[in-house]
Structures are given as structure tokens and as C-alpha cells.
Design a protein around this motif. Structure first.
Motif, PDB file in Angstrom:
ATOM      1  N   SER A  53      81.110 131.853  44.364  1.00  0.00           N
ATOM      2  CA  SER A  53      79.764 131.991  44.929  1.00  0.00           C
ATOM      3  C   SER A  53      79.285 133.430  44.944  1.00  0.00           C
ATOM      4  N   GLY A  54      80.234 134.365  44.838  1.00  0.00           N
ATOM      5  CA  GLY A  54      79.894 135.782  44.951  1.00  0.00           C
ATOM      6  C   GLY A  54      79.871 136.284  46.371  1.00  0.00           C
ATOM      7  N   GLY A  55      80.114 135.397  47.319  1.00  0.00           N
ATOM      8  CA  GLY A  55      80.005 135.783  48.717  1.00  0.00           C
ATOM      9  C   GLY A  55      81.225 136.478  49.288  1.00  0.00           C
ATOM     10  N   ILE A  56      82.342 136.381  48.580  1.00  0.00           N
ATOM     11  CA  ILE A  56      83.579 137.022  49.063  1.00  0.00           C
ATOM     12  C   ILE A  56      84.078 137.962  47.976  1.00  0.00           C
ATOM     13  N   THR A  57      84.332 139.198  48.365  1.00  0.00           N
ATOM     14  CA  THR A  57      84.869 140.181  47.430  1.00  0.00           C
ATOM     15  C   THR A  57      86.039 140.917  48.079  1.00  0.00           C
ATOM     16  N   TYR A  58      86.983 141.329  47.249  1.00  0.00           N
ATOM     17  CA  TYR A  58      88.112 142.134  47.692  1.00  0.00           C
ATOM     18  C   TYR A  58      88.267 143.305  46.727  1.00  0.00           C
ATOM     19  N   HIS A  61      92.435 149.413  47.682  1.00  0.00           N
ATOM     20  CA  HIS A  61      92.075 150.562  48.523  1.00  0.00           C
ATOM     21  C   HIS A  61      91.635 151.745  47.676  1.00  0.00           C
ATOM     22  N   SER A  62      92.241 151.898  46.523  1.00  0.00           N
ATOM     23  CA  SER A  62      91.986 153.071  45.685  1.00  0.00           C
ATOM     24  C   SER A  62      90.585 153.068  45.067  1.00  0.00           C
ATOM     25  N   VAL A  63      89.927 151.900  45.028  1.00  0.00           N
ATOM     26  CA  VAL A  63      88.606 151.840  44.396  1.00  0.00           C
ATOM     27  C   VAL A  63      87.497 151.465  45.372  1.00  0.00           C
ATOM     28  N   LYS A  64      87.860 151.105  46.593  1.00  0.00           N
ATOM     29  CA  LYS A  64      86.871 150.656  47.558  1.00  0.00           C
ATOM     30  C   LYS A  64      85.859 151.755  47.836  1.00  0.00           C
ATOM     31  N   GLY A  65      84.596 151.394  47.805  1.00  0.00           N
ATOM     32  CA  GLY A  65      83.526 152.360  48.007  1.00  0.00           C
ATOM     33  C   GLY A  65      83.042 153.010  46.719  1.00  0.00           C
ATOM     34  N   ARG A  66      83.795 152.850  45.639  1.00  0.00           N
ATOM     35  CA  ARG A  66      83.393 153.422  44.336  1.00  0.00           C
ATOM     36  C   ARG A  66      83.077 152.341  43.306  1.00  0.00           C
ATOM     37  N   PHE A  67      83.799 151.228  43.372  1.00  0.00           N
ATOM     38  CA  PHE A  67      83.619 150.143  42.409  1.00  0.00           C
ATOM     39  C   PHE A  67      82.919 148.966  43.085  1.00  0.00           C
ATOM     40  N   THR A  68      82.122 148.231  42.289  1.00  0.00           N
ATOM     41  CA  THR A  68      81.459 147.037  42.790  1.00  0.00           C
ATOM     42  C   THR A  68      81.640 145.907  41.795  1.00  0.00           C
ATOM     43  N   ILE A  69      82.173 144.787  42.275  1.00  0.00           N
ATOM     44  CA  ILE A  69      82.350 143.603  41.447  1.00  0.00           C
ATOM     45  C   ILE A  69      81.191 142.649  41.698  1.00  0.00           C
ATOM     46  N   SER A  70      80.737 141.992  40.636  1.00  0.00           N
ATOM     47  CA  SER A  70      79.638 141.042  40.778  1.00  0.00           C
ATOM     48  C   SER A  70      79.740 139.995  39.681  1.00  0.00           C
ATOM     49  N   ASN A  71      78.998 138.902  39.862  1.00  0.00           N
ATOM     50  CA  ASN A  71      78.944 137.910  38.795  1.00  0.00           C
ATOM     51  C   ASN A  71      77.526 137.402  38.605  1.00  0.00           C
ATOM     52  N   ASP A  72      77.248 136.975  37.403  1.00  0.00           N
ATOM     53  CA  ASP A  72      75.934 136.453  37.033  1.00  0.00           C
ATOM     54  C   ASP A  72      76.149 135.026  36.552  1.00  0.00           C
ATOM     55  N   HIS A  73      75.763 134.063  37.396  1.00  0.00           N
ATOM     56  CA  HIS A  73      76.026 132.663  37.057  1.00  0.00           C
ATOM     57  C   HIS A  73      75.253 132.236  35.814  1.00  0.00           C
ATOM     58  N   ALA A  74      74.049 132.726  35.667  1.00  0.00           N
ATOM     59  CA  ALA A  74      73.233 132.328  34.522  1.00  0.00           C
ATOM     60  C   ALA A  74      73.857 132.767  33.203  1.00  0.00           C
ATOM     61  N   LYS A  75      74.507 133.927  33.224  1.00  0.00           N
ATOM     62  CA  LYS A  75      75.138 134.449  32.007  1.00  0.00           C
ATOM     63  C   LYS A  75      76.624 134.128  31.950  1.00  0.00           C
ATOM     64  N   ASN A  76      77.155 133.509  33.023  1.00  0.00           N
ATOM     65  CA  ASN A  76      78.599 133.224  33.111  1.00  0.00           C
ATOM     66  C   ASN A  76      79.423 134.477  32.811  1.00  0.00           C
ATOM     67  N   THR A  77      79.032 135.553  33.431  1.00  0.00           N
ATOM     68  CA  THR A  77      79.623 136.860  33.161  1.00  0.00           C
ATOM     69  C   THR A  77      79.935 137.568  34.479  1.00  0.00           C
TER      70      THR A  77
END
Length: 126
Positions: A53-58, A61-77
Motif C-alpha cells: 500500500s505504501g503506508g509502511i516503510t522501514y 539506520h545508516s540511510v534514514k533521513g537521507r533515502f526515501t523509498i516509494s512505489n508507483d502502482h500505475a507503473k508497477n515500479t
């Protein structure tokens, strides 16, 4: 199922890159997906994971605050936006998807992922 990672390359320290992972054969809106990385001479490590759903991310520690994970359902990416890059971020980045729904504690474990992309190299120069 096939995963195709792309978008790696060379960046300077402090710069940004975005890596992508296109998925075919499985609807990522119903599955957790994860990013892992393997630096030269080291084992593969967890970077980030996202629920279908994109509602939960983990994040590691080494990347928190610098990296962002996301998904695009329409593009399945799935994407990993990497900012404030450091030389220690240099690694081959792999995307992965399990064959079943994962509980939160499993989302960080590479053993719970069944299908993997080919990896994309990210190199950060100092």
C-alpha cells in the motif's frame, strides 16, 4: 516474476541519485518490496522496505533521513531516492519482492524475499 533495476551511476558526495525497479508478473500493490545493497567485499545488507500500500516503510539506520523509498502502482515500479550521498553508500543495489505477504519483522530480512533484480551499481566519490 521479473525485476529490472536501473538508475545507478556515479555521484559526488553530497549529491543525489534515484534508482528504480520495474516489476513484471506480480502486482506490487499487494506485496512488500525491498532494497538491499552489497558493498565491495561485504555481505548484502538491508536498505529500505515498503508495504504494498505504501503506508509502511522501514529504513536502515545508516540511510534514514537521507533515502526515501516509494512505489508507483500505475507503473508497477518501486523507487529509492538517495540524497546526501556518502562514499559509504557505494554498492550494488538490489530490489527484491517476496512470494507472500510479509509481517513487519520479515520486511528487513533478505531470506524472506524470493525474487531479485540484477542489481544496479551506485558509486559515490569523495
Amino acid at each position: 516474476v521479473q525485476l529490472q533495476a536501473s538508475g545507478g551511476g556515479l555521484a559526488q558526495a553530497g549529491g543525489s541519485l534515484r534508482v528504480s525497479c520495474g516489476v513484471s508478473g506480480r502486482n506490487l500493490s499487494t506485496y512488500t518490496m525491498g532494497w538491499f545493497r552489497q558493498a565491495p567485499g561485504k555481505g548484502r545488507q538491508f536498505v529500505a522496505a515498503i508495504s504494498g500500500s505504501g503506508g509502511i516503510t522501514y529504513y536502515a539506520h545508516s540511510v534514514k533521513g537521507r533515502f526515501t523509498i516509494s512505489n508507483d502502482h500505475a507503473k508497477n515500479t518501486m523507487y529509492l531516492q538517495m540524497n546526501s550521498l556518502k562514499p559509504d553508500d557505494t554498492a550494488v543495489y538490489y530490489c527484491a519482492i517476496p512470494s507472500r505477504e510479509l509481517i513487519s519483522s520479515q520486511m528487513l530480512n533478505e531470506q524472506d524475499y524470493d525474487s531479485w533484480g540484477q542489481g544496479t551499481l551506485v558509486t559515490v566519490s569523495s
